[in-house]
Design a protein around this motif. Structure first.
Motif, PDB file in Angstrom:
ATOM      1  N   TYR A 158       0.849  -1.196   0.000  1.00  0.00           N
ATOM      2  CA  TYR A 158       0.000   0.000   0.000  1.00  0.00           C
ATOM      3  C   TYR A 158       0.879   1.238   0.000  1.00  0.00           C
ATOM      4  CZ  TYR A 158       0.913   0.224   5.091  1.00  0.00           C
ATOM      5  OH  TYR A 158       1.512   0.280   6.330  1.00  0.00           O
ATOM      6  N   GLY A 159       0.297   2.344  -0.354  1.00  0.00           N
ATOM      7  CA  GLY A 159       1.018   3.610  -0.357  1.00  0.00           C
ATOM      8  C   GLY A 159       0.099   4.746   0.039  1.00  0.00           C
ATOM      9  N   GLY A 160       0.684   5.779   0.597  1.00  0.00           N
ATOM     10  CA  GLY A 160      -0.082   6.958   0.988  1.00  0.00           C
ATOM     11  C   GLY A 160       0.846   8.133   1.206  1.00  0.00           C
ATOM     12  N   TRP A 161       0.259   9.279   1.479  1.00  0.00           N
ATOM     13  CA  TRP A 161       1.069  10.459   1.734  1.00  0.00           C
ATOM     14  C   TRP A 161       0.478  11.225   2.906  1.00  0.00           C
ATOM     15  CZ3 TRP A 161      -1.954  14.804   1.142  1.00  0.00           C
ATOM     16  CH2 TRP A 161      -3.079  14.670   0.307  1.00  0.00           C
ATOM     17  N   GLY A 162       1.339  11.977   3.576  1.00  0.00           N
ATOM     18  CA  GLY A 162       0.900  12.731   4.752  1.00  0.00           C
ATOM     19  C   GLY A 162       2.018  13.609   5.264  1.00  0.00           C
ATOM     20  N   GLN A 163       1.821  14.131   6.453  1.00  0.00           N
ATOM     21  CA  GLN A 163       2.802  15.066   6.989  1.00  0.00           C
ATOM     22  C   GLN A 163       3.075  14.769   8.453  1.00  0.00           C
ATOM     23  OE1 GLN A 163      -0.048  18.454   6.473  1.00  0.00           O
ATOM     24  NE2 GLN A 163       0.845  19.158   8.409  1.00  0.00           N
ATOM     25  N   PHE A 164       4.231  15.235   8.897  1.00  0.00           N
ATOM     26  CA  PHE A 164       4.554  15.197  10.317  1.00  0.00           C
ATOM     27  C   PHE A 164       3.866  16.374  10.995  1.00  0.00           C
ATOM     28  CE2 PHE A 164       7.894  12.533   8.667  1.00  0.00           C
ATOM     29  CZ  PHE A 164       8.125  11.615   9.676  1.00  0.00           C
ATOM     30  N   GLU A 165       3.359  16.119  12.185  1.00  0.00           N
ATOM     31  CA  GLU A 165       2.648  17.145  12.932  1.00  0.00           C
ATOM     32  C   GLU A 165       2.860  16.896  14.421  1.00  0.00           C
ATOM     33  OE1 GLU A 165      -1.412  16.553  11.805  1.00  0.00           O
ATOM     34  OE2 GLU A 165      -1.537  14.597  12.775  1.00  0.00           O
ATOM     35  N   TRP A 173       3.772  11.184  12.161  1.00  0.00           N
ATOM     36  CA  TRP A 173       3.395  11.261  10.743  1.00  0.00           C
ATOM     37  C   TRP A 173       2.055  10.583  10.592  1.00  0.00           C
ATOM     38  CZ3 TRP A 173       2.289   7.521   7.017  1.00  0.00           C
ATOM     39  CH2 TRP A 173       2.210   7.978   5.683  1.00  0.00           C
ATOM     40  N   ARG A 174       1.142  11.241   9.888  1.00  0.00           N
ATOM     41  CA  ARG A 174      -0.204  10.724   9.683  1.00  0.00           C
ATOM     42  C   ARG A 174      -0.494  10.670   8.199  1.00  0.00           C
ATOM     43  NH1 ARG A 174      -5.258  12.596   8.434  1.00  0.00           N
ATOM     44  NH2 ARG A 174      -7.065  11.853   9.610  1.00  0.00           N
ATOM     45  N   SER A 175      -0.959   9.515   7.728  1.00  0.00           N
ATOM     46  CA  SER A 175      -1.232   9.345   6.299  1.00  0.00           C
ATOM     47  C   SER A 175      -2.597   9.901   5.920  1.00  0.00           C
ATOM     48  CB  SER A 175      -1.183   7.853   5.938  1.00  0.00           C
ATOM     49  OG  SER A 175      -2.377   7.192   6.355  1.00  0.00           O
ATOM     50  N   ASN A 176      -2.821   9.989   4.616  1.00  0.00           N
ATOM     51  CA  ASN A 176      -4.175  10.170   4.112  1.00  0.00           C
ATOM     52  C   ASN A 176      -4.894   8.826   4.225  1.00  0.00           C
ATOM     53  OD1 ASN A 176      -2.690   8.836   2.075  1.00  0.00           O
ATOM     54  ND2 ASN A 176      -3.945   9.696   0.465  1.00  0.00           N
ATOM     55  N   TRP A 177      -6.152   8.785   3.818  1.00  0.00           N
ATOM     56  CA  TRP A 177      -6.858   7.514   3.770  1.00  0.00           C
ATOM     57  C   TRP A 177      -6.250   6.656   2.667  1.00  0.00           C
ATOM     58  CZ3 TRP A 177     -10.228   5.831   7.315  1.00  0.00           C
ATOM     59  CH2 TRP A 177     -10.828   6.773   8.149  1.00  0.00           C
ATOM     60  N   THR A 178      -5.899   5.419   2.983  1.00  0.00           N
ATOM     61  CA  THR A 178      -5.264   4.541   2.011  1.00  0.00           C
ATOM     62  C   THR A 178      -5.987   3.201   1.942  1.00  0.00           C
ATOM     63  OG1 THR A 178      -3.714   3.591   3.638  1.00  0.00           O
ATOM     64  CG2 THR A 178      -3.013   5.571   2.489  1.00  0.00           C
ATOM     65  N   TRP A 179      -6.093   2.676   0.720  1.00  0.00           N
ATOM     66  CA  TRP A 179      -6.612   1.325   0.535  1.00  0.00           C
ATOM     67  C   TRP A 179      -5.484   0.325   0.714  1.00  0.00           C
ATOM     68  CZ3 TRP A 179     -11.566   0.450   0.636  1.00  0.00           C
ATOM     69  CH2 TRP A 179     -12.465   1.424   0.188  1.00  0.00           C
ATOM     70  N   ASN A 200      -2.706   5.476   8.710  1.00  0.00           N
ATOM     71  CA  ASN A 200      -1.506   4.997   9.392  1.00  0.00           C
ATOM     72  C   ASN A 200      -0.817   6.144  10.100  1.00  0.00           C
ATOM     73  OD1 ASN A 200      -1.213   2.108   8.287  1.00  0.00           O
ATOM     74  ND2 ASN A 200      -1.500   3.328   6.442  1.00  0.00           N
ATOM     75  N   ARG A 201      -0.329   5.867  11.288  1.00  0.00           N
ATOM     76  CA  ARG A 201       0.432   6.865  12.047  1.00  0.00           C
ATOM     77  C   ARG A 201       1.735   6.232  12.510  1.00  0.00           C
ATOM     78  NH1 ARG A 201      -4.910   7.089  13.463  1.00  0.00           N
ATOM     79  NH2 ARG A 201      -5.965   9.104  13.322  1.00  0.00           N
ATOM     80  N   HIS A 202       2.819   6.962  12.337  1.00  0.00           N
ATOM     81  CA  HIS A 202       4.129   6.539  12.835  1.00  0.00           C
ATOM     82  C   HIS A 202       4.609   7.610  13.813  1.00  0.00           C
ATOM     83  CE1 HIS A 202       5.223   3.177  10.005  1.00  0.00           C
ATOM     84  NE2 HIS A 202       4.191   3.701   9.377  1.00  0.00           N
ATOM     85  N   GLN A 203       5.007   7.181  14.997  1.00  0.00           N
ATOM     86  CA  GLN A 203       5.511   8.161  15.954  1.00  0.00           C
ATOM     87  C   GLN A 203       6.571   7.537  16.845  1.00  0.00           C
ATOM     88  OE1 GLN A 203       1.101   8.269  16.943  1.00  0.00           O
ATOM     89  NE2 GLN A 203       1.958   8.994  18.876  1.00  0.00           N
ATOM     90  N   ASN A 204       7.608   8.335  17.116  1.00  0.00           N
ATOM     91  CA  ASN A 204       8.712   7.874  17.948  1.00  0.00           C
ATOM     92  C   ASN A 204       8.322   7.914  19.416  1.00  0.00           C
ATOM     93  OD1 ASN A 204      10.273   7.577  15.660  1.00  0.00           O
ATOM     94  ND2 ASN A 204      11.233   9.590  15.847  1.00  0.00           N
TER      95      ASN A 204
END
Length: 324
Positions: A158-165, A173-179, A200-204
Motif C-alpha cells: 500500500y502507499g499513501g502520503w501525509g505530513q509530520f505534525e 506522521w499521519r497518512s491520508n486515507w489509504t486502501w 496509518n500513524r508513525h511516531q517515535n
C-alpha cells in the motif's frame, strides 16, 4: 475492474486519494516545510535499529448487523530494521524478522518502507491484485512525505502520503486515507471483507516507535463496498538487541545485491505497465513470492550465484505481471 467502478460510484476512491485529510491538513507553506524537513528526516531514520516487536490487533465496532468482532490477538517477535538507502529526500528501510526454531536461527525478510519527500505520485492499492499510480495534488506536496510499503518479495502492498505534525506534545506522521489488501492473518480466513481503508500513524517513543493503524474492513454487499468492522492495530517497536542480530545482517550482506535487482525489476514493471497487476494467494502473498524468497536463501547457502538468481527473478516477475 468492476470494483474500481464501485469505488468511484460510492466516492470512497476519492477519499482514499486524499479528499478526507485535505480538510484536516491544509497546504503547508514553503517556510514551514523547510523548517521541519531536518526533523522529519531524523524521525524517519529513528525507525532503524534492533527491536522487540509487539503486534496488538483488535476488531472493535461492527458496522453491519450480525457480525461478531474477532477476539483480540497479540503476537510479537524480534526485528532488525536497516537503512538501505538515504538520499535525503528518499529513505528506504528494510525490516527483517529473526526467529529461533528447533535450535536454529531463521531470518525472514519482512516488509519494506520507502519514504519520499514532496512526491508527485504514489503507487497505491486499487483493487484485488492491482496497484496503480495516483498523482498527489500539487497543493498538498509541499512539506509532505509519501510512505510506500512493500511485501516480503518487494511487490507493493500500500502507499499513501501525509505530513509530520505535533499534537498534544506528540510528534507523528499521519497518512491520508489509504486502501490496503488483506493481510495474510485475515486472507486465510476467507472473511466477508476483502480490503481495508486505513489511516496509518508513525511516531517515535523514548525507547523506540509505534505504528498505529486505524483499519475499516470493507466488503462487497449487494454490489457495493460497505464497512464491515473496525480494527485497531498497534505495532510497538521497543529497542532491544538480546537476540542474534548478526544473523539478520549476515543475511542482508549475502542477498542485498539480489534484492536490489528484484526491487529494480518491480520498479521497471510499474513504469512500463502503468502500475503492477500480479495475482496473489491468501497464504503466501503474490504467486511468485515463495520462489523469490527461496532464491535469496539459495544465494546465502551458496547453491546459486546472485546473477543467476536475479535472472530467474526477472523472468518470474515479467511472466506474472500484466499491463494495467
Amino acid at each position: 475492474m468492476n470494483r474500481i467502478k464501485t469505488l468511484l460510484a460510492t466516492g470512497l476512491f476519492s477519499i482514499a486519494l486524499g479528499s478526507g485529510p485535505a480538510v484536516a491538513h491544509p497546504p503547508v507553506s514553503a517556510d514551514k516545510a523547510a523548517a521541519g524537513f531536518e526533523q522529519d528526516h531524523v524521525d524517519i531514520l529513528a525507525m532503524a535499529g534492533t527491536f522487540k516487536v509487539r503486534f496488538d490487533m483488535q476488531e472493535s465496532t461492527p458496522w453491519v448487523a450480525g457480525y461478531t468482532p474477532l477476539e483480540r490477538k497479540i503476537s510479537g517477535g524480534d526485528e532488525v530494521v536497516r537503512v538501505i538507502e538515504d538520499t535525503g529526500r528518499k529513505i528506504v528501510l528494510q525490516h527483517m524478522l529473526v526467529a529461533e526454531h528447533e535450535g536454529r536461527t531463521m531470518v525472514i525478510k519482512h516488509w519494506r518502507q520507502d519514504w519520499e519527500y514532496e512526491p508527485t505520485r504514489v503507487l497505491v492499492y486499487a483493487d484485488r491484485n492491482t496497484w496503480k499510480w495516483v498523482d498527489v495534488p500539487e497543493k498538498f506536496r509541499t512539506g509532505r512525505w509519501s510512505q510506500t510499503v512493500f511485501q516480503v518479495d518487494d511487490s507493493p502492498r500500500y502507499g499513501g502520503w501525509g505530513q509530520f505534525e505535533t499534537q498534544g506534545g506528540v510528534r507523528r506522521w499521519r497518512s491520508n486515507w489509504t486502501w490496503r489488501p488483506l493481510a495474510r492473518r485475515d486472507a486465510v480466513r476467507n472473511p466477508v471483507y476483502d480490503r481495508y481503508l486505513s489511516i496509518n500513524r508513525h511516531q517515535n517513543t523514548p525507547d523506540g516507535w509505534i505504528h498505529w493503524q486505524d483499519n475499516t474492513k470493507m466488503g462487497l454487499k449487494d454490489g457495493k463496498l460497505v464497512p464491515i468492522v473496525q480494527e485497531y492495530l498497534l505495532n510497538t517497536y521497543t529497542r532491544f538487541d538480546g537476540y542474534d542480530v548478526k544473523a539478520a545482517d549476515d543475511y542482508w550482506v549475502a542477498t542485498k545485491d539480489y534484492w536490489a535487482q528484484v526491487r529494480a525489476e518491480w520498479a521497471c514493471v510499474a513504469e512500463a505497465k502503468g502500475g503492477i497487476a500480479v495475482d496473489e494467494k491468501a497464504d503466501t502473498g503474490t504467486v511468485i513470492s515463495g520462489r523469490l524468497m527461496e532464491l535469496a536463501d539459495e544465494i546465502q547457502a551458496g547453491r546459486i550465484k546472485t546473477a543467476e538468481a536475479a535472472a530467474e527473478a526477472r523472468k518470474l516477475i515479467a511472466a506474472n505481471t500484466r499491463k494495467i
